[in-house]
Enzyme design. Structure first.
Site, PDB file in Angstrom:
ATOM      1  N   ASP A 265       0.842  -1.196   0.000  1.00  0.00           N
ATOM      2  CA  ASP A 265       0.000   0.000   0.000  1.00  0.00           C
ATOM      3  C   ASP A 265       0.881   1.251   0.000  1.00  0.00           C
ATOM      4  O   ASP A 265       1.325   1.704   1.052  1.00  0.00           O
ATOM      5  CB  ASP A 265      -0.909  -0.017   1.238  1.00  0.00           C
ATOM      6  N   LYS A 272       1.684   7.925   0.302  1.00  0.00           N
ATOM      7  CA  LYS A 272       2.117   7.980   1.697  1.00  0.00           C
ATOM      8  C   LYS A 272       3.512   8.588   1.784  1.00  0.00           C
ATOM      9  O   LYS A 272       4.284   8.495   0.832  1.00  0.00           O
ATOM     10  CB  LYS A 272       2.196   6.556   2.262  1.00  0.00           C
ATOM     11  N   GLU A 344      -7.906   2.564   0.650  1.00  0.00           N
ATOM     12  CA  GLU A 344      -8.167   1.561  -0.392  1.00  0.00           C
ATOM     13  C   GLU A 344      -8.714   0.258   0.174  1.00  0.00           C
ATOM     14  O   GLU A 344      -9.414  -0.472  -0.520  1.00  0.00           O
ATOM     15  CB  GLU A 344      -6.885   1.305  -1.187  1.00  0.00           C
ATOM     16  N   ARG A 346     -10.995  -0.408   2.344  1.00  0.00           N
ATOM     17  CA  ARG A 346     -12.462  -0.475   2.410  1.00  0.00           C
ATOM     18  C   ARG A 346     -13.079  -0.697   1.037  1.00  0.00           C
ATOM     19  O   ARG A 346     -14.148  -1.284   0.920  1.00  0.00           O
ATOM     20  CB  ARG A 346     -12.997   0.786   3.114  1.00  0.00           C
TER      21      ARG A 346
END
Ligand code: BES
Ligand code: MN
Ligand code: ZN
Length: 499
Positions: A265, A272, A344, A346
């Site tokens: 992720d 991020k 992402e 969810r």
């Protein structure tokens, strides 16, 4: 390190461990060694002080009167109570730690016969062995040599006991192996474990009688799992969904387990910061937990019908990545404004839950995900967040968590929070408003996809990875969820008369 439970007498030489109670009482084996060594065991124990703590270990080197090289003596129990199973697991873990510190390569552990263990000897031995097993696991497959370690490392720990029934031992071993397997999946770096290779590893469950079906990206497009596809669309490595089925029950409505499997992720276009981004290799720990739980259930032939489904994707920024503001139609038909591509998980869960609900109409649905940083703010790294639509289900999960030491804390899921995820130009938005109630927002987003059924959502972002040593595991992947779900199934569906 191999941790085994065997039917054998205590060897008269080599390295052995025995137990004592906090009151100074010695187990049968400890008393025997004490007698033969002229009281050396009792004296070593006294070195721990008048009120040694549960789990403390004293050590005798080359005790006079015995042929043993070393004798470890471990204290079990508390001043005011017998140990719980969880306490015994911690003691088992501590014994491994002591063996490591003492550079003991192989250790024979006498049964704690004669002590007040709060349970029968067989269960106590299994709990000790379970704790030892958890503490012993390490992820060293990519290390060519061990620089920090000069000396030998523990290789084998034998728990000696004639009382553990073979069937019970096999069940325990099923859970140990499943937990190790899940921990390895969690620890694998993202260059090794991508959606495709993850799916390949899950296929191995077929050997245990699990039906495994992989839905590749083309299939997902045909079916309309567009939210899962959207998360994966920025990556060169396409997403997929893997559905695993264990049919151990009577063929009624199944238990469904759903896992977030984001193999890496980056946050996507809502990138991020670099600091700590490597941690996002374990953003698939929810998927590993449900796959591990299913493996344990199949290996111990649990009397329950389970469908476990994981959404696997890599969240990358690129020219094909989804953009903030994109509107996506989920499998269930609800539309979502993707206001932040870093929320992402969810999206992945919404589609997999939507599909499982429509296709399998489960009686109970439990999803497991490293969903929010906010749950770490709320609960830290001691407990995972539990959200539930059903009190009985919540209580069973809470209890299972206490029993195996994978603890949960229930957070609210009132209707009122749904307001926070209402979309403006679509049905839902994938983030809340501001910083409020971040973990609850994640759960509230999922709620409409579950519909009316007993549902629990476990946010394991704080507990999937130990960033420092913990009582039961060393730093690294914890396997959180495997033992919890296995125990939950035992509590809710029984153990099938296995033991
Ligand atoms: N995978 C992260 C959550 C996470 C954070 C897991 C830390 C493990 C450790 C998740 O996809 C995420 O990025 N969540 C965002 C949501 C936000 C954009 C609403 C977060 O928590 O910041
Ligand atoms: Mn994210
Ligand atoms: Zn994530």
């Amino acid at each position: 390190m191999d941790i085994v439970v065997v039917r054998k007498d205590l060897p008269t030489h080599g390295r052995v461990a025995v137990f004592a109670g906090r009151d100074g009482r010695l187990s049968a084996a400890a008393a025997e060694l004490d007698r033969r060594s002229g009281g050396a065991v009792g004296r070593a124990l006294a070195m721990l002080g008048p009120k040694p703590e549960h789990g403390a270990v004293a050590e005798l080197v080359l005790p006079r009167g015995l042929d043993h090289e070393r004798v470890l003596i471990q204290v079990l129990g508390f001043a005011d109570r017998a140990p719980t199973l969880h306490d015994l697991e911690r003691a088992g873990a501590r014994l491994v730690k002591a063996a490591e510190a003492a550079r003991i390569e192989d250790l024979a552990v006498a049964a704690p016969t004669g002590l007040d263990l709060g349970t029968d000897e067989a269960e106590a031995v299994l709990a000790l062995a379970t704790g030892a097993h958890l503490r012993a696991w390490r992820f060293d497959k990519y290390r060519s040599r061990d620089e920090e370690d000069g000396g030998p490392r523990p290789r084998r720990l034998e728990f000696l006991s004639g009382t553990v029934p073979e069937a019970r031992l096999a069940e325990a071993r099923a859970v140990w192996e499943a937990s190790d397997w899940a921990r390895e999946l969690v620890a694998e770096p993202a260059n090794v474990l991508d959606p495709e290779s993850f799916a390949e590893r899950l296929r191995a469950l077929a050997d245990l009688g699990v039906e495994v079906e992989v839905f590749d990206a083309d299939r997902l497009r045909e079916l309309g799992l567009n939210a899962l596809l959207a998360v994966g669309q920025g990556s060169a490595r396409p997403p997929c969904m893997v559905v695993m089925r264990w049919r151990g029950g009577d063929g009624g409505r199944p238990l469904a387990l759903v896992g977030k499997g984001v193999c890496f992720d980056t946050g996507g276009i809502s990138l991020k910061p670099a600091q700590g981004m490597h941690d996002m290799k374990w953003d698939m720990a929810g998927a590993a937990a449900v796959a591990g739980a299913l493996r344990a259930l199949a290996a111990r032939r649990a009397p329950v019908d389970v469908v476990a489904a994981v959404g696997l994707a890599e969240n990358m920024p690129s020219g094909t990545a989804q953009r903030p503001g994109d509107i996506v139609r989920t499998y269930a038909g609800r539309t979502v404004e993707v206001l932040n591509t870093d929320a992402e998980g969810r999206l992945v869960l919404a589609d997999v839950i939507g599909w499982v609900v429509e296709r399998h109409d489960p009686e109970v649905l439990i999803d497991v995900a490293t969903l929010t940083g906010a749950v770490i703010v709320a609960l830290g790294k001691e407990r995972a967040g539990l959200f539930a639509s059903d009190d009985t289900l919540a209580d069973q999960l809470l209890r299972a968590g206490e029993e195996v030491g994978e603890r949960l804390w229930r957070l609210p899921l009132d209707e009122a929070y749904r307001e926070l995820v209402k979309g403006e130009e679509a049905d839902l938005r994938n983030i809340g408003r501001g910083r409020e109630a971040g973990a609850i927002v994640g759960a509230a987003f999922l709620a409409p996809f579950v519909g009316e059924r007993a549902w629990a959502h476990l946010d394991i972002a704080g507990v999937a990875w130990a960033d420092r040593e913990r009582p039961l595991v060393r730093k690294g992947a914890t396997g959180f969820g495997v033992r919890l779900l296995d125990r939950f199934v035992r509590l809710r569906y029984g153990d099938g008369g296995g033991a």
